[in-house]
Design an enzyme around this catalytic site. Structure first.
Site, PDB file in Angstrom:
ATOM      1  N   ASP A   1      35.454  35.522  38.132  1.00 49.11           N
ATOM      2  CA  ASP A   1      36.065  35.840  39.606  1.00 49.11           C
ATOM      3  C   ASP A   1      36.240  34.728  40.168  1.00 49.11           C
ATOM      4  OD1 ASP A   1      34.771  38.241  38.575  1.00 49.11           O
ATOM      5  OD2 ASP A   1      34.465  39.122  40.228  1.00 49.11           O
TER       6      ASP A   1
ATOM      7  N   LYS B   1      41.133  41.388  43.094  1.00 47.59           N
ATOM      8  CA  LYS B   1      39.870  41.675  43.609  1.00 47.59           C
ATOM      9  C   LYS B   1      40.127  41.706  45.215  1.00 47.59           C
ATOM     10  CE  LYS B   1      35.044  40.155  43.751  1.00 47.59           C
ATOM     11  NZ  LYS B   1      33.917  39.403  42.988  1.00 47.59           N
TER      12      LYS B   1
ATOM     13  N   LYS C   1      39.657  45.824  41.436  1.00 47.09           N
ATOM     14  CA  LYS C   1      38.017  45.500  41.835  1.00 47.09           C
ATOM     15  C   LYS C   1      38.205  45.468  43.278  1.00 47.09           C
ATOM     16  CE  LYS C   1      33.860  42.907  41.625  1.00 47.09           C
ATOM     17  NZ  LYS C   1      33.083  42.030  40.751  1.00 47.09           N
TER      18      LYS C   1
END
Lengths: 329, 293
Positions: free
Chosen positions: A166, A229, A265
């Site tokens: 991430d 995300k 996400k």
């Protein structure tokens, strides 16, 4: 009033980036990189109207139960604190695989999300459970570090066994209009990831407008993101439905243009089952059921799991639950 | 031209706010003369759920407050009630009481609040203490609040039962969810307005109007409710409360008395909604155990 070219170029939106000539190869598909200054503008009022409709669906009984189980299976159980210790991470990994043993047959969460220094510990703990290990990287959460530090950070996490990375984008550069810098950085990290899937955190709370969210989403996907995300969880507002909706639209358009599927996400602020169900409804109606698996959709959350568990137990027993009877970590 | 009177909308009280019931339903109780008392919220189980969430959220802050400060706030409720006496007397009369009876009920309610205000910072000295044990331990017991208490208020009075049941519960440091008297609901919501202007943090007291039968089950089965206080003589209701309470071993307190009685107050109403915690603290005692502490 007549604008000179120099004046126009000083405004970020008019800084031309000539990506048209570039061609990007991703998998077997070849596509050209668009001019990100021309990313679609977002109608904020329209988005709010559309989003409010997702919140009015009535989901009850069996459908609710299915939705709750699905949400549970999409959670990235997260601990990203300065005070994290191997003990805390081990505890969380146990919880990831044993959400509520009182009720057998529950799914596990999708992944645990930790700092690079905790990846090795987490990897060992979740072995054999099918739970993935995600690691934040690139000087999370600020991302204010030189590229070589970010690459080392990522390499460390990948070498320690992270299945997913991430990364955060450089919001300062993005807001200054240096889209090519942001693009190149994401592409460089993607190369470093190897087999690990790359999630690109836009930190939408710092991007100010939905137009910017859309543009950043486009940049991330063309640069090679496997997932986009919303947030780090350190900045408010985080994953509002408006922001998630804008990003889902970007994913849909990207799939139509390139044929490549990218995951989503939302992270931060989704703390109860109702919000999670609203999000699932939105994914289904914007992208379709293809995205309704934890391969393509995740919730980044730490407190959502317990609320979903309490809802499941409420549905099973007919009795309102208390957090006293659910494990904290 | 004659002026049209503005009628008050009686709403419920959850988390320091006055929402309408989530269900959108209402009922219109009447007094003995057949006059309508108003359109009152017919609360649902989801209102109970929301109220318990609010009560749980408020519990931490309320129980950790200095006991002295809780006493000040209870006293403040008494002050505010005194200032709005006339309104309560009027409502009690509308609900069927005579003027003299209504005046007395309000006076007893105010005195009761002052009585429990005084107890707040004295409960732990009087009810706790150091215990003599025959080993090298310093052994002491203190009463601690239970948590969220469900209150099924007296159905035969509008104000005094409500006040007499709420006061000891919050004096102990608990938060509560109260189901008001179904046929005499006016004073409960006006009392909520008093609470709202008395420095009582939102969520410490939550008041719902509507059917006791409907709300009792979700409240008494709720895993996040730690005790139930019930006034009334209905054996069947008491039975079902005890059955509902089994799952998380709630304490069930039953008070069949007449709350207008001056003796219907005391320390035990407070300690009834507290748990006694005993601590064994090891100490060095080279000379061997002594009979005292």
């Amino acid at each position: 009033m007549i604008f000179t070219e120099a004046f126009l170029r000083s405004i970020p939106i008019f800084v031309g980036i000539n990506y048209q000539s570039m061609a990007k190869k991703k998998g077997t598909t070849t596509f050209s990189i668009p001019d990100f200054t021309q990313s679609p503008r977002i109608d904020k009022v329209g988005v709010e109207e559309r989003v409010s409709r997702f919140q009015k669906r009535s989901i009850k009984k069996e459908a609710k139960m299915q939705g709750l189980r699905m949400a549970l299976n999409m959670i990235d159980l997260t601990t990203l604190e300065g005070k994290d210790t191997p003990g805390k991470v081990k505890q969380m990994c146990f919880k990831a695989a044993h959400l509520h043993d009182v009720h057998p047959g529950l799914p596990t969460v999708a992944a645990v999300c930790v700092y690079p220094s905790m990846v090795a510990t987490a990897k060992k703990e979740v072995e054999g459970t099918g739970i993935k290990v995600a690691s934040v990287s690139t000087a999370f959460p600020a991302g204010q570090a030189p590229l070589d530090v970010k690459i080392t950070d990522t390499k460390f996490a990948v070498d320690a066994g992270a299945d997913e990375i991430d990364m955060v984008i450089s919001r300062g550069k993005f807001l200054s209009g240096e889209y090519n810098f942001v693009f190149d950085e994401i592409a460089a990290i993607k190369e470093e990831c190897g087999k690990a899937r790359l999630k690109v955190i836009l930190e939408t709370g710092e991007l100010v407008t939905l137009d910017n969210v859309r543009r950043a989403s486009d940049i991330a996907m063309y640069a090679g993101a496997d997932f986009i995300k919303t947030s780090t969880g350190k900045i408010q507002p985080a994953a509002t439905m408006q922001v998630t909706y804008t990003m889902l639209e970007a994913i849909r358009d990207f799939k139509l243009k390139t044929g490549i599927q990218v995951g989503m996400k939302p992270a931060g602020g989704i703390s109860n089952s109702k919000l999670a169900l609203h999000n699932l409804v939105m994914v289904n109606e914007v992208l379709g059921s293809e995205w309704l698996t934890n391969e393509w959709f995740r919730f980044g959350a730490s407190s959502l799991a317990n609320d979903v568990l309490m809802q499941i137990m409420k549905t099973e027993t007919g009795v309102y639950q208390s957090s006293d009877y659910f494990s904290i970590d | 031209m004659a002026r049209l009177e503005v009628l008050k909308t009686y709403k419920i009280y959850i988390g320091g706010k006055f929402p309408r019931t989530e269900s959108g339903r209402y009922y219109s109780p009447k007094n003995a003369k057949g006059e309508a008392l108003g359109n009152i919220c017919l609360s649902s189980r989801k209102d109970v759920r929301n109220a318990v969430v609010a009560a749980r959220k408020a519990f931490g802050g309320w129980s950790e407050r200095a006991a002295f400060n809780r006493g000040q706030i209870l006293y403040r409720i008494g002050e505010m009630l005194e200032g709005r006496k006339a309104q309560f007397i009027e409502e009690l009369q509308l609900q069927g009481a005579t003027k003299a009876k209504a005046e007395k009920e309000v006076a007893v309610a105010i005195d009761r609040l002052i009585y429990y205000a005084g107890w707040c910072d004295k409960v732990s000295q009087v009810s706790g203490g150091v215990n003599p044990v025959a080993s090298s331990h310093f052994n002491f017991s203190v009463n601690e609040p239970m948590g969220v208490v469900g209150v099924a208020a007296d159905q035969s009075t509008s104000l005094i039962g409500l006040v007499s049941q709420i006061a000891p519960v919050i004096a102990a440091g608990n938060s509560c969810v109260v189901i008001a008297a179904e046929e005499l609901p006016l004073c409960s919501i006006t009392f909520a307005e008093v609470l709202n202007s008395s420095d009582v943090p939102g969520g410490v007291v939550n008041i719902l109007t509507g059917s006791l039968d409907e709300m009792l089950k979700p409240m008494a089965t709720h895993m996040d409710v730690n005790a139930i206080v019930y006034t009334g003589n209905d054996a069947e209701t008491l039975n079902s409360i005890q059955e509902f309470a089994v799952e998380n071993l709630k304490r069930v307190r039953h008070y069949p008395q007449d709350w207008m009685d001056a003796k219907a107050q005391g320390l035990h109403y407070i300690t009834d909604v507290m748990e006694l915690k005993t601590t064994w603290h090891p100490i060095e005692n080279i000379g061997g155990a002594t009979s005292s502490y």
